[in-house]
Every structure is written in C-alpha cells, then in structure tokens.
Design a protein around this motif. Sequence first.
Motif, PDB file in Angstrom:
ATOM      1  N   HIS A 193       0.972  -1.280  -0.071  1.00 31.23           N
ATOM      2  CA  HIS A 193       0.156  -0.005   0.119  1.00 31.23           C
ATOM      3  C   HIS A 193       0.914   1.352  -0.028  1.00 31.23           C
ATOM      4  CE1 HIS A 193      -3.612  -2.421   0.618  1.00 31.23           C
ATOM      5  NE2 HIS A 193      -2.990  -3.132   1.683  1.00 31.23           N
ATOM      6  N   ARG A 237      -0.782   7.126  -0.710  1.00 33.87           N
ATOM      7  CA  ARG A 237      -2.364   7.586  -1.048  1.00 33.87           C
ATOM      8  C   ARG A 237      -3.214   6.787  -0.143  1.00 33.87           C
ATOM      9  NH1 ARG A 237      -4.532   6.940  -7.148  1.00 33.87           N
ATOM     10  NH2 ARG A 237      -4.386   4.689  -6.637  1.00 33.87           N
ATOM     11  N   ASP A 238      -2.859   5.234  -0.147  1.00 37.04           N
ATOM     12  CA  ASP A 238      -3.764   4.317   0.650  1.00 37.04           C
ATOM     13  C   ASP A 238      -3.679   4.699   1.968  1.00 37.04           C
ATOM     14  OD1 ASP A 238      -4.502   3.297  -1.717  1.00 37.04           O
ATOM     15  OD2 ASP A 238      -3.138   1.253  -1.491  1.00 37.04           O
ATOM     16  N   TRP A 239      -2.928   5.005   2.365  1.00 33.58           N
ATOM     17  CA  TRP A 239      -2.729   5.451   4.034  1.00 33.58           C
ATOM     18  C   TRP A 239      -3.388   6.763   4.287  1.00 33.58           C
ATOM     19  CZ3 TRP A 239      -2.596   1.494   6.568  1.00 33.58           C
ATOM     20  CH2 TRP A 239      -1.730   0.379   6.382  1.00 33.58           C
ATOM     21  N   THR A 279      -7.150  10.875  -3.854  1.00 36.31           N
ATOM     22  CA  THR A 279      -7.103   9.820  -4.843  1.00 36.31           C
ATOM     23  C   THR A 279      -6.996   9.999  -6.163  1.00 36.31           C
ATOM     24  OG1 THR A 279      -9.467   9.574  -4.802  1.00 36.31           O
ATOM     25  CG2 THR A 279      -8.292   8.262  -3.136  1.00 36.31           C
ATOM     26  N   THR A 300      -8.940   0.581  -1.633  1.00 34.25           N
ATOM     27  CA  THR A 300      -7.437   0.334  -1.279  1.00 34.25           C
ATOM     28  C   THR A 300      -7.072  -0.907  -0.603  1.00 34.25           C
ATOM     29  OG1 THR A 300      -8.143   0.359   1.364  1.00 34.25           O
ATOM     30  CG2 THR A 300      -7.626   2.738   0.259  1.00 34.25           C
TER      31      THR A 300
END
Length: 416
Positions: free
Chosen positions: A2, A5-7, A47, A298
């Motif tokens: 990940h 951006r995912d976090w 995102t 995600t």
Amino acid sequence: MHDGRDWGVVVVFATVYLGMFLGGLPRLKLDRSGVALLGAIAVIALTGMTLEEAARSVDLPTIVLLFAFMVVAAQMRLGGFYTEVTRRVGGMPLSRAGLLAALIAVAGAMSAVFSNDIICLAMTPVVVRLCLQRGLDPLPFLIGLACAANIGSAATLIGNPQNMLIGSVLRLDFGVYLRAAAVPVIVSLCLLWAWLAYGPGARRGAVELQRPIGIRLDAADAPVFDRWQTAKGLTVAGVLMMVFLFTGWPREVAALVGAGVLLLSRRLHSSHVMGFVDWPLILLFIGLFVVNHAFETTGLAAEAVAWLRTQGVHLDQPGPLLVVGVLLSNLVSNVPAVMLLLPHLGADPASSGILLALVSTFAGNLLLVGSIANLIVADLAAKEGVVLDWKRHAMTGLPVTLASVAVVWVWLVWRG
C-alpha cells in the motif's frame, strides 16, 4: 503493498468515523454530516477520483427513497396528524399501563411507515404535556416513545434510513422482509411495555406528581390539524404500501411519484414542505458513500475481513454479524455501521440483510446516544423542563435491547 495515497485514505476514513462516534470533531463546528461531506472532499482530492466515479459510488435509489419519504412525512406533520393522534390517545380514559401501551403501539405503528425521527419530533412535547396534566412522571413515557419509535421503524424497509439502505442495495422484497420482521418487532414492543409498566422502575413512575392540572396538550408550535392534508398524505402512504407489497415497481420510483403528488398543493407551499426535508442526513449518506468507496478501493477492508476469518470471526455468519452489528451501531451510529457491513454479508445477503436491519435498529435503544430519535426526545423534553439523562435511559434501554436482540436471534437464527 500500500502506498502513501492508501494510507492517506485510511487517515481520512478513520477521522470520519471518529466524527461519527463523537457526533462531530473537537474544536470544530462540524456535525456528523459536515464531517462526512469534508471526508468525501478529502478522498476525492487525495485519490484523484473523478466526480463521475464519486457520483457512481452513491446509491441513488437509496437517496431518492429517503428524500421521497421525507416529503411524505413532512406532509403528515404539516397536516397536524402526529400531534392530533397523540392528543386523542392522551384524552382516552386509560390507566397508566393502558396509556403506556397505547402510546407505544401508536409510536411503533407510525414509525413503521413514517420516519422514527419525525414521530419523536412531533410526539415528544405532547407526551410531556399529557403526562403532566395527568400527574404522571413523564420519563417512562418519553423513554417508551423513543424506544418504540426505534423498534417500530424496524418493521418495514421504509421505517428508517438504514433499512432503506439495506433494502435498496440488497434489493430485498418488501413483503418478505415485513413477514420476517413483524414478530420480532411486535414481541419487542410488548417487552418494552411490560418493562415500563411493571418493571423495577414502574412503582416510581406510578407515583402522582404535584403538577397543575389544565396544561394544554398541544405544543405551542404544533400545526393545526387539517383533515384534508392528512387524508391526502395517508392516501399516498397507503397506496405506496400497496405498491411495495403487491407490485414489482421500483420502490424509489413509486415513492418519488407519491412525493410529487403531495407537492402539488394549493395550500402547502412546496418550499415549506421542502424545509422539513432532512438535507443534512442526505448529505451524510452521500459523503459516507464516497468515503467508504475510497476505503474499499485500497483493499484494506477486504484484508481486514480476511484477517477476522482467520480469527474465527465470519461476518457472513449470523452470530458474529449480530454481535458486530450491535457494537458498531453504538460506536458510530447505525447508518455508518450498516454501510461498513453491507459489502461483507457473504453468499446469502438476503437473510443477513434482514438480520442486520433488525439488529442495527434495535441496537439504537442501548444507549441514549445510540439513536438520533433518542436524542430528539431528550432535547425536546429538556425544553419542557424534563431531564432525560443517559442513566435513566439505560435502565430501560439496556434490558430492552438485550431482550429484543435475543428475540431476533430466536426468531431468525435458532428457529432457522
């Protein structure tokens, strides 16, 4: 793996659901709707999600159904229907137990068709006045009103926002759900009445208070009862129920047509009716749809559910779903809880959806903050000089919630 951006999405997601738990964010003038809306804006920016993708993540049938029934509920409120029904029940020559039974039955029945929040808004001031007029402690009646509105709203797929969401997303049959929910709802209403009428707190509630007689039962700002507007609203609501039960016409389309009929009025201005639409709640739905969609992309949600399975917690099984549904509904409120659980109901989403609808709604009675209806009753009672605190609510809410959830388990799960 990940990336950042995912976090970032995880941080926004966690912040939004913290706001759901707290009712807002510390030091900021934000309520739940504002938090959800800002969360949606944040994940779109983080995102690079297009507005078209964000729009597709919103379940439009749910939003349309919610809006349409807010218009129907507004029609009934402006016609003075809720206040008139409460006033007439209060004028009946009933004992304390009989009056409790009548109010619980009326609140439960009306909440199954109209919004439980609207029922509490309209009935609370009148209930306080009729109790004071009779020299009765208003608190058991107010707790009974809030709990009955929550329980009764679980009877149909239009009784509350989370049921509308579940019915829309899972395409549940209206009649099938009604037949499955009827017994748990009726039994739970009876248990609520028995606890308030004969439970440990009944003796205190039966003591007459030293209050002046002759208090008006009508709330000062209650609309005058209008037979024509009430009949118009009841006719539309009745026709919609028949459509839902006996036709395959999409519920959101039928409800929207019904709302359009009600807006065609020579006496009630459309802007007045639309003023009673709960726009913040609609924004809450939209914001949570977008935030949850971003979190789903995600892959972390799927990983979390897979990890739970390795620990023996299977959300597609009735037991874990019931426990998690009750806990989440009291942590973040029932609508956000349902949104989180809906994607993980497994191979039999219809049965799981019915269970989730009942459990998430009944769980709202556990704590005073567990349901908006509870808070509405407490706030309006305070304006009438009656204090309903969390301890007094918990004396009824805790046992009634445990009993009603047990009824759901026996009826839907153990019974098979």
